[in-house]
Design a protein around this motif. Structure first.
Motif, PDB file in Angstrom:
ATOM      1  N   SER A 112      11.075 -61.360 115.090  1.00  0.00           N
ATOM      2  CA  SER A 112      11.275 -60.943 116.427  1.00  0.00           C
ATOM      3  C   SER A 112       9.523 -61.034 116.757  1.00  0.00           C
ATOM      4  N   SER A 113       8.735 -60.410 115.945  1.00  0.00           N
ATOM      5  CA  SER A 113       7.583 -60.370 116.030  1.00  0.00           C
ATOM      6  C   SER A 113       6.873 -61.910 116.220  1.00  0.00           C
ATOM      7  N   LEU A 114       7.174 -62.885 115.379  1.00  0.00           N
ATOM      8  CA  LEU A 114       6.587 -63.988 115.390  1.00  0.00           C
ATOM      9  C   LEU A 114       7.126 -64.963 116.647  1.00  0.00           C
ATOM     10  N   SER A 115       8.417 -64.579 117.007  1.00  0.00           N
ATOM     11  CA  SER A 115       9.096 -65.386 118.431  1.00  0.00           C
ATOM     12  C   SER A 115       8.369 -64.827 119.503  1.00  0.00           C
ATOM     13  N   ASP A 116       8.106 -63.430 119.493  1.00  0.00           N
ATOM     14  CA  ASP A 116       7.450 -62.715 120.511  1.00  0.00           C
ATOM     15  C   ASP A 116       6.133 -63.308 120.773  1.00  0.00           C
ATOM     16  N   ASP A 117       5.248 -63.238 119.832  1.00  0.00           N
ATOM     17  CA  ASP A 117       4.130 -63.798 119.991  1.00  0.00           C
ATOM     18  C   ASP A 117       3.885 -65.637 120.410  1.00  0.00           C
ATOM     19  N   ILE A 118       4.978 -66.250 119.993  1.00  0.00           N
ATOM     20  CA  ILE A 118       4.926 -67.624 120.346  1.00  0.00           C
ATOM     21  C   ILE A 118       5.313 -67.615 121.639  1.00  0.00           C
ATOM     22  N   ILE A 119       6.597 -66.831 122.218  1.00  0.00           N
ATOM     23  CA  ILE A 119       7.108 -66.883 123.664  1.00  0.00           C
ATOM     24  C   ILE A 119       5.751 -66.403 124.377  1.00  0.00           C
ATOM     25  N   ASN A 120       4.766 -65.399 124.106  1.00  0.00           N
ATOM     26  CA  ASN A 120       3.789 -65.078 124.903  1.00  0.00           C
ATOM     27  C   ASN A 120       2.861 -66.069 125.092  1.00  0.00           C
ATOM     28  N   ALA A 121       2.568 -66.795 124.264  1.00  0.00           N
ATOM     29  CA  ALA A 121       1.607 -67.799 124.122  1.00  0.00           C
ATOM     30  C   ALA A 121       1.818 -69.063 125.359  1.00  0.00           C
ATOM     31  N   VAL A 122       3.156 -69.145 125.595  1.00  0.00           N
ATOM     32  CA  VAL A 122       3.431 -70.020 126.769  1.00  0.00           C
ATOM     33  C   VAL A 122       2.828 -69.379 127.907  1.00  0.00           C
TER      34      VAL A 122
ATOM     35  N   ALA B  19       8.607 -73.025 123.583  1.00  0.00           N
ATOM     36  CA  ALA B  19       8.167 -72.277 122.365  1.00  0.00           C
ATOM     37  C   ALA B  19       8.995 -72.648 121.235  1.00  0.00           C
ATOM     38  N   LEU B  20       9.815 -73.712 121.277  1.00  0.00           N
ATOM     39  CA  LEU B  20      10.940 -73.981 120.412  1.00  0.00           C
ATOM     40  C   LEU B  20      10.097 -74.355 118.958  1.00  0.00           C
ATOM     41  N   PRO B  21       9.272 -75.288 118.821  1.00  0.00           N
ATOM     42  CA  PRO B  21       8.712 -75.436 117.550  1.00  0.00           C
ATOM     43  C   PRO B  21       8.146 -74.265 116.676  1.00  0.00           C
ATOM     44  N   GLY B  22       7.561 -73.541 117.612  1.00  0.00           N
ATOM     45  CA  GLY B  22       7.188 -72.030 116.994  1.00  0.00           C
ATOM     46  C   GLY B  22       8.261 -71.293 116.403  1.00  0.00           C
ATOM     47  N   ILE B  23       9.402 -71.165 117.292  1.00  0.00           N
ATOM     48  CA  ILE B  23      10.353 -70.282 116.864  1.00  0.00           C
ATOM     49  C   ILE B  23      11.015 -71.027 115.693  1.00  0.00           C
ATOM     50  N   VAL B  24      11.180 -72.397 115.478  1.00  0.00           N
ATOM     51  CA  VAL B  24      11.905 -72.865 114.476  1.00  0.00           C
ATOM     52  C   VAL B  24      10.955 -72.553 113.199  1.00  0.00           C
ATOM     53  N   GLY B  25       9.688 -72.693 113.264  1.00  0.00           N
ATOM     54  CA  GLY B  25       8.733 -72.441 112.205  1.00  0.00           C
ATOM     55  C   GLY B  25       9.129 -70.913 111.555  1.00  0.00           C
ATOM     56  N   ALA B  26       8.988 -70.004 112.610  1.00  0.00           N
ATOM     57  CA  ALA B  26       9.315 -68.960 112.196  1.00  0.00           C
ATOM     58  C   ALA B  26      10.562 -68.321 111.807  1.00  0.00           C
TER      59      ALA B  26
ATOM     60  N   ASN C 132       8.128 -73.792 103.481  1.00  0.00           N
ATOM     61  CA  ASN C 132       6.829 -73.434 104.187  1.00  0.00           C
ATOM     62  C   ASN C 132       6.523 -74.696 104.555  1.00  0.00           C
ATOM     63  N   VAL C 133       6.047 -75.531 103.759  1.00  0.00           N
ATOM     64  CA  VAL C 133       5.412 -76.790 104.238  1.00  0.00           C
ATOM     65  C   VAL C 133       6.469 -77.465 105.543  1.00  0.00           C
ATOM     66  N   PHE C 134       7.717 -77.590 105.362  1.00  0.00           N
ATOM     67  CA  PHE C 134       8.317 -77.934 106.554  1.00  0.00           C
ATOM     68  C   PHE C 134       8.172 -77.181 107.555  1.00  0.00           C
ATOM     69  N   ALA C 135       7.983 -75.774 107.402  1.00  0.00           N
ATOM     70  CA  ALA C 135       7.734 -74.870 108.714  1.00  0.00           C
ATOM     71  C   ALA C 135       6.582 -75.418 109.488  1.00  0.00           C
ATOM     72  N   LEU C 136       5.526 -75.618 108.460  1.00  0.00           N
ATOM     73  CA  LEU C 136       4.226 -75.918 109.096  1.00  0.00           C
ATOM     74  C   LEU C 136       4.252 -77.420 109.533  1.00  0.00           C
ATOM     75  N   TYR C 137       4.786 -78.283 109.162  1.00  0.00           N
ATOM     76  CA  TYR C 137       5.042 -79.315 109.811  1.00  0.00           C
ATOM     77  C   TYR C 137       5.748 -79.402 111.040  1.00  0.00           C
ATOM     78  N   ILE C 138       6.679 -78.752 111.289  1.00  0.00           N
ATOM     79  CA  ILE C 138       7.397 -78.706 112.463  1.00  0.00           C
ATOM     80  C   ILE C 138       6.384 -78.179 113.456  1.00  0.00           C
ATOM     81  N   VAL C 139       5.798 -77.277 113.092  1.00  0.00           N
ATOM     82  CA  VAL C 139       4.915 -76.311 113.958  1.00  0.00           C
ATOM     83  C   VAL C 139       3.895 -77.295 114.657  1.00  0.00           C
ATOM     84  N   ARG C 140       3.207 -77.716 113.454  1.00  0.00           N
ATOM     85  CA  ARG C 140       2.094 -78.629 113.901  1.00  0.00           C
ATOM     86  C   ARG C 140       2.387 -79.964 114.638  1.00  0.00           C
TER      87      ARG C 140
END
Length: 490
Positions: free
Chosen positions: A358-368, A395-402, A475-483
């Motif tokens: 919830s916290s990570l997704s909330d921050d990512i959604i608010n960044a839109v 926000a989907l890439p960040g949510i997937v990373g979260a 973790n590496v895959f999550a960072l790859y998706i986000v970046r």
């Protein structure tokens, strides 16, 4: 000298160096600080650093190396015949250390005098009896060689501590004198102090890196030692986990696949619980909730992140398990044979992960950016359509990373699994059966006085490095998706 007093003396010498260095610098400029290259405080700081840093550094290194050197020398004194069957020299050295602590406590309490406690020719029966009467014997396996080794351990430790005290004080005095002698008018004290502070900061930053390297190397070395005793192909391909400990006979079957399946299965159940609830709560808090509701609901939701995992484990064992038994147990549909199961641990772990998602997704959604929402509203879209077709895709890439980071957190969980999932290593699709995970088996393999030369104990390191590679990959895959798919806005 006790470490506390030694540290105080070193700090006092360094403080004296600070005062003398500052005064010497001012004296060299006839009391006019404007004639100095640097401010007076830098000259004092230079003397302080040259005293305290080498002295404290030497003390820390000495304290790290001293136990290793002494224990190696003591271990050479103990005959191989004194090592009990099924044990090793490491366990015997633990007995030596505990006996040495008992002797120290006995001397402090006045039960033994220093001469008797240190005399290698003292009567063994008399010393052990006096220790037992005083309640200072913390082991039942004390023998004469162990007692003599403990006496030698005390003597070497005392001598080493004395040498350390002398060496640290000499280094502190030399550093103080060096720093004071440098305090001249033309000495570039500010440059030296700033370089010293930079070196200290680099050393502090290197601690985390060196710790990580040390952990990885310890895992690798012990894993290599394990695969010398047990075939690697069997470890990664066998479908059975049946370790045979010393004295039980039989051959061990140490296949990691049942443990990996339990780890992944429980993590999937946890994500099924955590991701929808966490994501929907993030959407509500960021898009629908008023500032007042958000100010109350968000901290309440994040309280879950501060609850210890042992509490979640007890909650799974005492609450979730019985509730599931009422529905899926013998009184219900009959799918569940006991309170501990994949579902029990998965639901508890999913509740634990809700604030994480919830916290990570909330921050990512608010960044839109709000401009995207305003543009969607300007085209006639409703709020739900804007969220579904504009906000979430952005926000989907960040949510997937979260979600992937939450998955790695679930894979590494231990206490909830130990209490809620059971200890059975099996390959099954039934989520109402008891299973276990890699982390739970690492705990069980290293619990007790295990012989670290046997594959049954070394396998914990092989399990650990497998889990490390798995979570690192996530973790590496999550960072790859986000970046790769992150959208940046002005």
């Amino acid at each position: 000298m006790p470490l506390l007093w030694l540290t105080i003396v070193v700090l006092a010498l360094s403080a004296a160096g600070f005062i003398l260095g500052r005064q010497r610098a001012l004296a060299s400029a006839d009391g006019n600080s404007r004639m100095l290259h640097s401010l007076p405080i830098y000259y004092g700081s230079n003397a302080f650093m040259k005293s305290v840093v080498p002295a404290i550094g030497l003390m820390l290194i000495w304290l790290l190396v001293q136990p290793l050197v002494i224990e190696n020398r003591i271990a050479e004194m103990i005959p191989a015949s004194e090592v009990p069957e099924g044990s090793n020299i490491g366990l015997l050295m633990s007995e030596v250390r505990r006996t040495a602590d008992g002797l120290n406590n006995a001397v402090a309490a006045g039960v033994l005098d220093e001469e008797t406690a240190s005399n290698a020719r003292a009567d063994f029966t008399d010393i052990t009896q006096r220790l037992k009467d005083a309640g200072q014997v913390v082991t039942n396996r004390i023998t004469q060689p162990v007692l003599r080794a403990a006496q030698a351990y005390r003597e070497m430790s005392a001598s080493s501590n004395m040498l350390m005290t002398i060496a640290v004080l000499i280094v502190a005095l030399l550093g103080t004198g060096w720093g004071v002698m440098q305090s001249g008018r033309d000495f570039r004290a500010r440059n030296v102090v700033e370089q010293g502070i930079l070196a200290i900061l680099i050393a502090a930053a290197s601690v985390a890196i060196l710790t990580t390297v040390g952990i990885i190397l310890s895992l690798i070395f012990n894993t290599v030692e394990f695969f010398r005793l047990y075939p690697a192909i069997d470890f990664f391909t066998l479908l059975e986990w049946a370790p045979s400990f010393s004295g039980r006979g039989g051959a061990s079957s140490l296949g990691i696949l049942p443990l990996l399946w339990g780890t992944i299965y429980i993590s999937i159940v946890a994500l099924i619980v955590a991701v929808p609830i966490g994501l929907y709560s993030a959407i509500y808090l960021s898009e629908y909730a008023t500032p007042r509701v958000r100010g109350i609901a968000k901290p309440m939701l994040e309280i879950l992140a501060g609850i210890p995992t042992i509490v979640y484990g007890l909650f799974a064992l005492l609450t979730i398990g019985p509730l599931l038994m009422n529905v899926f147990g013998d009184d219900g549909v009959g799918w569940m044979g006991g309170g501990r199961s994949v579902m029990t641990a998965g639901i508890a772990m999913g509740i634990m992960l809700i604030p994480f998602v919830s916290s990570l997704s909330d921050d990512i959604i608010n960044a839109v950016p709000q401009s995207l929402r305003d543009g969607s509203y300007g085209l006639g879209a409703t709020r739900s359509e804007t969220i579904r077709q504009v906000v979430l895709p952005a926000a989907l890439p960040g949510i997937v990373g979260a979600i992937l980071l939450a998955a790695s957190r679930a894979i590494g969980e231990t206490m909830i699994v130990v209490l809620g999932a059971g200890a059975a290593a099996r390959l099954s699709l039934n989520p109402f059966e008891a299973m276990t995970t890699v982390t739970a088996k690492i705990v069980s393999q290293l619990t007790g006085d295990s012989d670290f030369a046997s594959p049954e104990a070394l396998v914990a390191f092989a399990l650990g490095i497998t889990l490390f590679v798995l979570t690192l990959g996530l973790n590496v895959f999550a960072l790859y998706i986000v970046r790769k798919y992150r959208e940046q806005y002005e």
